[in-house]
Design a protein around this motif. Structure first.
Motif, mmCIF file in Angstrom:
data_model
loop_
_atom_site.group_PDB
_atom_site.id
_atom_site.type_symbol
_atom_site.label_atom_id
_atom_site.label_comp_id
_atom_site.label_asym_id
_atom_site.label_seq_id
_atom_site.Cartn_x
_atom_site.Cartn_y
_atom_site.Cartn_z
ATOM 1 N N GLN A 157 0.618 -1.478 0.184
ATOM 2 C CA GLN A 157 -0.135 -0.017 0.225
ATOM 3 C C GLN A 157 0.808 1.086 0.011
ATOM 4 N N ARG A 158 2.281 1.186 0.655
ATOM 5 C CA ARG A 158 2.477 2.682 0.682
ATOM 6 C C ARG A 158 3.345 2.045 -0.793
ATOM 7 N N ALA A 159 3.979 1.655 -1.032
ATOM 8 C CA ALA A 159 4.764 1.286 -2.356
ATOM 9 C C ALA A 159 3.871 1.923 -3.257
ATOM 10 N N ALA A 167 1.280 -5.512 -6.552
ATOM 11 C CA ALA A 167 0.293 -6.237 -6.511
ATOM 12 C C ALA A 167 0.418 -7.583 -6.030
ATOM 13 N N VAL A 168 -1.006 -8.163 -4.986
ATOM 14 C CA VAL A 168 -0.697 -9.213 -3.990
ATOM 15 C C VAL A 168 -1.255 -10.484 -5.119
ATOM 16 N N PHE A 169 -0.816 -11.210 -5.498
ATOM 17 C CA PHE A 169 -1.238 -12.802 -6.271
ATOM 18 C C PHE A 169 -2.040 -13.930 -5.671
ATOM 19 N N PHE A 170 -2.867 -14.082 -5.394
ATOM 20 C CA PHE A 170 -3.154 -15.172 -4.462
ATOM 21 C C PHE A 170 -3.068 -16.432 -5.753
ATOM 22 N N VAL A 171 -2.292 -17.739 -5.289
ATOM 23 C CA VAL A 171 -2.463 -18.924 -5.783
ATOM 24 C C VAL A 171 -2.943 -19.917 -5.031
ATOM 25 N N LEU A 194 -6.035 -5.935 3.395
ATOM 26 C CA LEU A 194 -6.101 -6.569 2.296
ATOM 27 C C LEU A 194 -7.160 -5.362 1.639
ATOM 28 N N ARG A 195 -8.103 -5.249 1.865
ATOM 29 C CA ARG A 195 -9.271 -4.290 2.172
ATOM 30 C C ARG A 195 -9.211 -2.430 1.492
ATOM 31 N N GLU A 196 -8.241 -2.117 2.804
ATOM 32 C CA GLU A 196 -7.289 -1.061 2.372
ATOM 33 C C GLU A 196 -6.150 -1.100 1.671
ATOM 34 N N ALA A 197 -5.248 -1.745 1.294
ATOM 35 C CA ALA A 197 -4.690 -1.643 0.398
ATOM 36 C C ALA A 197 -5.580 -1.981 -0.905
ATOM 37 N N ALA A 198 -6.806 -2.537 -1.481
ATOM 38 C CA ALA A 198 -7.542 -2.443 -1.888
ATOM 39 C C ALA A 198 -8.012 -1.183 -3.044
ATOM 40 N N HIS A 200 -6.457 1.518 -2.067
ATOM 41 C CA HIS A 200 -5.678 2.483 -1.902
ATOM 42 C C HIS A 200 -4.688 1.902 -3.367
ATOM 43 N N GLY A 201 -5.123 1.263 -4.458
ATOM 44 C CA GLY A 201 -4.673 0.715 -5.286
ATOM 45 C C GLY A 201 -3.764 0.148 -5.532
#
Length: 227
Positions: A157-159, A167-171, A194-198, A200-201
């Motif tokens: 989120q900071r990045a 991006a976060v990728f769930f395998v 996860l919801r907060e990060a999503a 914020h981009g």
């Protein structure tokens, strides 16, 4: 990715996070469990499991436990596999069609992300999470509290806030799920992060896998539900 010298056995018990006892060919063998998560719904006495014989004959544990059958569903539970299959898929242009470079284990500020992918429009940090928990067709993560996972999301989120693509990728290490959702019952802080990060981009993706006892291949997109 592929495994070699794979045999089917029967799970007996798990004395600690790192080892399991498996009945193999009529004898009990000690296996290294390549997943330190709880996996309580997977590793039940009598479950069919798949083990890979170690290439090093001098190793303390001669086998690695890599997959398990749950009610007819074959689930890969090798915690190292998600990064490998994502890396193979991304290297072939699966994530970024214009990929020009891929760097695993990339450090940014106080975070260490699984991948830094480079393309013509700039770099992208990616954090990969393996998913082995399934119930009623719903895949969930995590299966145990993960403060490390929360830290990764906050770093992404900071990045993103500083203009990086993140991006976060769930395998999802199985086939046949209908959707993915954060496991709020087990770790509400991860779901909230996860919801907060999503919001914020940070981009959130999930894909399932084609699983055999000898292989794992990243396959189709799975809907991500954050509501």
């Amino acid at each position: 990715m592929r495994y070699h010298a794979v045999s089917q056995g029967r799970f007996l018990d798990r004395p600690n996070r790192f080892i399991a006892h498996v009945e193999l060919g009529g004898e009990t063998v000690v296996c290294h469990v390549k997943n330190t998560g709880r996996c309580r719904e997977l590793l039940v006495p009598g479950a069919a499991v798949y083990v890979e014989r170690a290439a090093n004959p001098g190793r303390k544990t001669l086998y690695d436990l890599i997959a398990v059958e749950k009610q007819g569903l074959l689930i890969n539970m090798d915690a190292q596999a998600p990064n490998k299959v994502f890396g193979e898929w991304a290297a072939g242009g699966g994530f970024l069609p214009g990929l020009t470079g891929i760097r695993p284990e990339s450090t940014w500020e106080d975070s260490r992300f699984d991948f830094l992918l480079e393309e013509g429009q700039g770099p992208c940090f990616v954090e990969v999470k393996g998913v082995t928990l399934e119930e009623g067709g719903e895949a969930r993560f995590p299966d145990a509290p993960t403060e490390r996972g929360v830290k990764h999301l906050r770093g992404l989120q900071r990045a993103a806030a500083q203009g990086w693509r993140a991006a976060v990728f769930f395998v999802i290490q199985m086939k046949g799920v209908t959707h993915f959702r954060p496991n709020d019952a087990t770790h509400p802080a991860f779901g909230a992060a996860l919801r907060e990060a999503a919001s914020h981009g940070v981009e959130v993706y999930a894909r399932d896998c084609l699983v055999t006892p000898e292989s794992l291949v990243l396959d189709a997109p799975v809907p991500v539900l954050l509501d």
